[in-house]
Design an enzyme around this catalytic site. Structure first.
Site, PDB file in Angstrom:
ATOM      1  N   LYS A  22     -49.760 -12.810  58.779  1.00 44.34           N
ATOM      2  CA  LYS A  22     -49.922 -14.202  58.407  1.00 44.34           C
ATOM      3  C   LYS A  22     -49.584 -15.035  59.009  1.00 44.34           C
ATOM      4  O   LYS A  22     -50.829 -15.798  58.909  1.00 44.34           O
ATOM      5  CB  LYS A  22     -48.324 -14.276  56.969  1.00 44.34           C
ATOM      6  N   ASN A  23     -48.602 -15.544  60.262  1.00 45.20           N
ATOM      7  CA  ASN A  23     -48.317 -16.440  61.055  1.00 45.20           C
ATOM      8  C   ASN A  23     -49.673 -15.815  62.115  1.00 45.20           C
ATOM      9  O   ASN A  23     -49.092 -16.435  63.223  1.00 45.20           O
ATOM     10  CB  ASN A  23     -46.944 -16.190  61.173  1.00 45.20           C
ATOM     11  N   CYS A 117     -39.280 -28.144  52.655  1.00 48.74           N
ATOM     12  CA  CYS A 117     -39.409 -27.177  51.655  1.00 48.74           C
ATOM     13  C   CYS A 117     -37.691 -26.257  51.986  1.00 48.74           C
ATOM     14  O   CYS A 117     -36.812 -27.803  52.575  1.00 48.74           O
ATOM     15  CB  CYS A 117     -40.448 -26.216  52.519  1.00 48.74           C
ATOM     16  N   ARG A 122     -38.313 -30.086  58.535  1.00 53.46           N
ATOM     17  CA  ARG A 122     -39.578 -29.363  59.109  1.00 53.46           C
ATOM     18  C   ARG A 122     -40.286 -30.513  59.735  1.00 53.46           C
ATOM     19  O   ARG A 122     -41.577 -30.857  58.856  1.00 53.46           O
ATOM     20  CB  ARG A 122     -40.421 -28.794  58.466  1.00 53.46           C
ATOM     21  N   ASP A 307     -36.853 -15.340  60.545  1.00 53.44           N
ATOM     22  CA  ASP A 307     -37.574 -14.315  59.564  1.00 53.44           C
ATOM     23  C   ASP A 307     -36.689 -13.615  59.259  1.00 53.44           C
ATOM     24  O   ASP A 307     -37.729 -12.817  57.699  1.00 53.44           O
ATOM     25  CB  ASP A 307     -39.146 -14.704  59.638  1.00 53.44           C
ATOM     26  N   ARG A 399     -47.253 -15.124  48.302  1.00 49.03           N
ATOM     27  CA  ARG A 399     -46.983 -16.179  50.347  1.00 49.03           C
ATOM     28  C   ARG A 399     -47.843 -15.092  51.252  1.00 49.03           C
ATOM     29  O   ARG A 399     -48.559 -15.173  52.344  1.00 49.03           O
ATOM     30  CB  ARG A 399     -46.460 -17.151  50.201  1.00 49.03           C
TER      31      ARG A 399
HETATM   32  C1  EPZ Z   1     -43.197 -20.630  62.327  1.00 55.52           C
HETATM   33  O1  EPZ Z   1     -42.822 -21.832  61.193  1.00 55.52           O
HETATM   34  C2  EPZ Z   1     -43.727 -19.829  61.098  1.00 55.52           C
HETATM   35  N1  EPZ Z   1     -44.224 -19.854  60.877  1.00 55.52           N
HETATM   36  C3  EPZ Z   1     -41.995 -19.820  60.269  1.00 55.52           C
HETATM   37  O2  EPZ Z   1     -42.002 -18.614  59.718  1.00 55.52           O
HETATM   38  C4  EPZ Z   1     -41.017 -19.608  61.004  1.00 55.52           C
HETATM   39  O3  EPZ Z   1     -39.139 -19.453  60.615  1.00 55.52           O
HETATM   40  C5  EPZ Z   1     -40.571 -20.288  62.130  1.00 55.52           C
HETATM   41  O4  EPZ Z   1     -41.686 -20.787  63.159  1.00 55.52           O
HETATM   42  C6  EPZ Z   1     -39.265 -20.036  63.067  1.00 55.52           C
HETATM   43  O5  EPZ Z   1     -39.833 -18.711  63.711  1.00 55.52           O
HETATM   44  C7  EPZ Z   1     -45.750 -19.586  60.905  1.00 55.52           C
HETATM   45  O6  EPZ Z   1     -46.080 -19.137  61.886  1.00 55.52           O
HETATM   46  C8  EPZ Z   1     -46.887 -20.508  59.743  1.00 55.52           C
HETATM   47  P1  EPZ Z   1     -41.145 -24.252  64.448  1.00 55.52           P
HETATM   48  P2  EPZ Z   1     -42.615 -23.360  62.257  1.00 55.52           P
HETATM   49  O7  EPZ Z   1     -41.638 -25.845  64.534  1.00 55.52           O
HETATM   50  O8  EPZ Z   1     -43.877 -23.296  62.959  1.00 55.52           O
HETATM   51  C9  EPZ Z   1     -37.868 -27.975  64.855  1.00 55.52           C
HETATM   52  C10 EPZ Z   1     -42.067 -17.539  57.504  1.00 55.52           C
HETATM   53  O9  EPZ Z   1     -41.388 -17.192  56.311  1.00 55.52           O
HETATM   54  N2  EPZ Z   1     -38.766 -29.145  65.016  1.00 55.52           N
HETATM   55  O10 EPZ Z   1     -41.267 -23.544  65.670  1.00 55.52           O
HETATM   56  O11 EPZ Z   1     -42.707 -24.775  61.148  1.00 55.52           O
HETATM   57  C11 EPZ Z   1     -37.811 -27.191  62.930  1.00 55.52           C
HETATM   58  O12 EPZ Z   1     -38.265 -28.195  62.009  1.00 55.52           O
HETATM   59  C12 EPZ Z   1     -42.334 -18.842  58.586  1.00 55.52           C
HETATM   60  O13 EPZ Z   1     -43.183 -16.478  58.215  1.00 55.52           O
HETATM   61  C13 EPZ Z   1     -38.499 -30.022  64.443  1.00 55.52           C
HETATM   62  O14 EPZ Z   1     -37.944 -30.475  65.337  1.00 55.52           O
HETATM   63  O15 EPZ Z   1     -41.620 -23.650  63.084  1.00 55.52           O
HETATM   64  C14 EPZ Z   1     -37.078 -26.144  63.307  1.00 55.52           C
HETATM   65  O16 EPZ Z   1     -36.316 -26.617  63.126  1.00 55.52           O
HETATM   66  C15 EPZ Z   1     -40.995 -19.695  57.844  1.00 55.52           C
HETATM   67  N3  EPZ Z   1     -39.930 -31.348  65.293  1.00 55.52           N
HETATM   68  C16 EPZ Z   1     -37.319 -25.617  65.110  1.00 55.52           C
HETATM   69  O17 EPZ Z   1     -38.302 -26.748  65.274  1.00 55.52           O
HETATM   70  C17 EPZ Z   1     -41.319 -30.405  65.519  1.00 55.52           C
HETATM   71  O18 EPZ Z   1     -42.764 -31.387  65.439  1.00 55.52           O
HETATM   72  C18 EPZ Z   1     -38.451 -24.569  64.768  1.00 55.52           C
HETATM   73  O19 EPZ Z   1     -39.653 -25.434  63.705  1.00 55.52           O
HETATM   74  C19 EPZ Z   1     -41.876 -29.191  65.193  1.00 55.52           C
HETATM   75  C20 EPZ Z   1     -40.673 -28.055  64.863  1.00 55.52           C
END
Ligand code: EPZ
Length: 420
Positions: A22-23, A117, A122, A307, A399
């Site tokens: 998915k990711n 969420c 996020r 995850d 999802r």
């Molecule tokens: C991706 O989400 C995945 N989703 C998530 O999987 C996964 O948990 C996550 O990466 C971490 O590995 C997809 O790939 C579609 P991040 P993403 O940006 O990109 C902070 C699942 O269950 N952050 O790496 O949204 C954020 O708040 C889902 O399949 C900022 O502060 O995660 C978090 O604390 C859930 N500012 C941390 O970084 C930003 O601009 C990591 O978030 C972006 C992120």
């Protein structure tokens, strides 16, 4: 909303096929905005999030067709709208991934601001700051991110304060068509980013440092469509392995790989699992033994993936001993603990740490899914609970897990879906 009814029982055992990631599918589908000629993507999982992304691309006017081999063909030349509307973005925050490619290719993008969420706020500040560093002018107005750039984006040297998967993906897709060189430092290194980068290179992009925390991209004038199959889903793989470990079973997973979830396999071996693997399969055998509790701390790849955290809390709930689980990525991603405790688990929560003392068996209860991976932990818990557990709000599961009840039934689980 559908529910799952799961009767706890014996070990889950057998063989199933793992679906495409998915990711990886979501950013690769977003990258179809970049090419002058149609893209053809295979091994896409049949998941609600993938359907939503395809609906989003269609809503912008891209032509999206399914060919006879169940591969999706996307042609961005028919685009009419540069807007990702609220009603689609609110159902899937990964819609933000169209921002970078749309801006890079068409010079304009309006994307509804993704809200938080269940697992956290996020923010997308790093996505936006990186695009501004490349010359984008970005306003947030009436809940929409409105981004424009005069002519092409410009290459930039950008350091990401936080390791962000989506931020790295958005900026990588923006950089491949930017003028000049872009350096992305402190980039995320998840296998899904490697998959996206390999796909972009197949389109003609010039990217160095793939798989490392520093990506160097030489912008090119245009990209052409290609055929690309997304990688296996490492989190679906890990989820079924943990389900087999928690139920003292044995399992073989086909069309997947061991090298994309090494930290998870090491934790399963620490729990007493016997792991074997080949080029396109991974197997686990508990030899009928109760798992031992393991302690873990989530962190960016290649460390233990956030995850997979919820699934391990479910396994620890019935393991021998005490395990601590520390969540460092999201501020509210231990919510499944409360539902597990309602099933008789013995879990104490201290800030971002769960201290889990294993019990022999859990007790069935009506429980509610709150997010994708928490739902998976409830399914695992239900497999090792006495009685019939009803898991509500399973749209979360749909999802990210393709045909979960069929795959679990194939493994001997007593699970059925009922409309509520
Ligand atoms: C991706 O989400 C995945 N989703 C998530 O999987 C996964 O948990 C996550 O990466 C971490 O590995 C997809 O790939 C579609 P991040 P993403 O940006 O990109 C902070 C699942 O269950 N952050 O790496 O949204 C954020 O708040 C889902 O399949 C900022 O502060 O995660 C978090 O604390 C859930 N500012 C941390 O970084 C930003 O601009 C990591 O978030 C972006 C992120």
């Amino acid at each position: 909303m559908d529910k799952l009814i799961i009767s706890g029982g014996g070990p889950i055992s057998g063989e199933i096929r793992i679906s495409g990631s998915k990711n990886s599918a979501l950013p690769i589908l977003a990258s179809t905005l970049l090419t002058k000629t149609p893209m053809c993507i295979g091994n896409l999982p049949h998941l609600n999030d993938v359907t939503t992304m395809l609906a989003l691309l269609r809503s912008m006017g891209l032509s999206v067709t399914l060919n006879e081999k169940m591969r999706v063909e996307v042609d961005a030349n028919t685009i009419k709208e540069y807007t990702a509307p609220y009603d689609l973005v609110k159902t899937m925050r990964a819609s933000i991934l169209v921002l970078g490619p749309m801006l890079a290719r068409f010079g304009e993008a309006n994307v509804s601001f993704p809200g938080g969420c269940a697992i956290g706020s996020r923010p997308v500040d790093i996505h936006l700051r990186g695009l501004e560093a490349m010359g984008a002018i970005i306003d947030v107005d009436e809940g929409y991110i409105r981004a424009k750039c005069d002519g092409k984006l410009k290459g930039a040297h950008f350091f990401m304060d936080i390791v962000t998967v989506g931020g790295t993906e958005n900026l990588l897709m923006a950089a491949v068509l930017a003028e000049g060189k872009t350096v992305l430092e402190n980039a995320a290194r998840e296998p899904e980013i490697v998959d996206l980068a390999n796909c972009l290179c197949a389109m003609g992009a010039k990217i160095e440092g793939i798989g490392t925390d520093t990506l160097v991209i030489e912008g090119v004038d245009e990209l052409t469509g290609c055929q690309y199959d997304v990688m296996p889903d490492r989190i679906e793989t890990g989820t079924y392995l943990v389900a087999a470990a928690a139920t003292r079973g044995q399992i073989k997973l086909k069309d997947t790989r061991a090298d994309i979830l090494e930290s998870v396999l090491l934790k399963l071996e620490a729990a007493g699992a016997h792991i074997t693997s080949g080029e396109d399969w991974v197997a686990l055998d508990m030899k009928g033994k109760r798992p031992k509790a393991v302690s873990l701390k989530t962190a960016p790849y290649p460390a233990f993936p956030t995850d997979m955290q919820a699934q391990f809390t479910a396994m620890n709930a019935v393991a021998e001993g005490v395990g601590t689980v520390i969540e460092t990525i999201f501020e509210n991603r231990l919510i499944q603990i409360h539902e597990l405790n309602r099933m008789g688990a013995d879990i104490k929560l201290e800030g971002n740490t769960a201290i889990i003392t294993g019990v022999d068996r859990l007790k069935a209860a009506p429980v509610m899914a709150t997010d994708l991976r928490a739902s998976a932990s409830l399914v695992i818990a239900a497999l090792v609970a006495d009685g019939d557990t009803i898991v509500d709000r399973i749209y979360h599961i749909d999802r990210g897990y393709e045909c979960i009840e069929e795959k679990m039934q194939q493994l001997g689980a007593n699970i059925k879906r009922v409309p509520s």
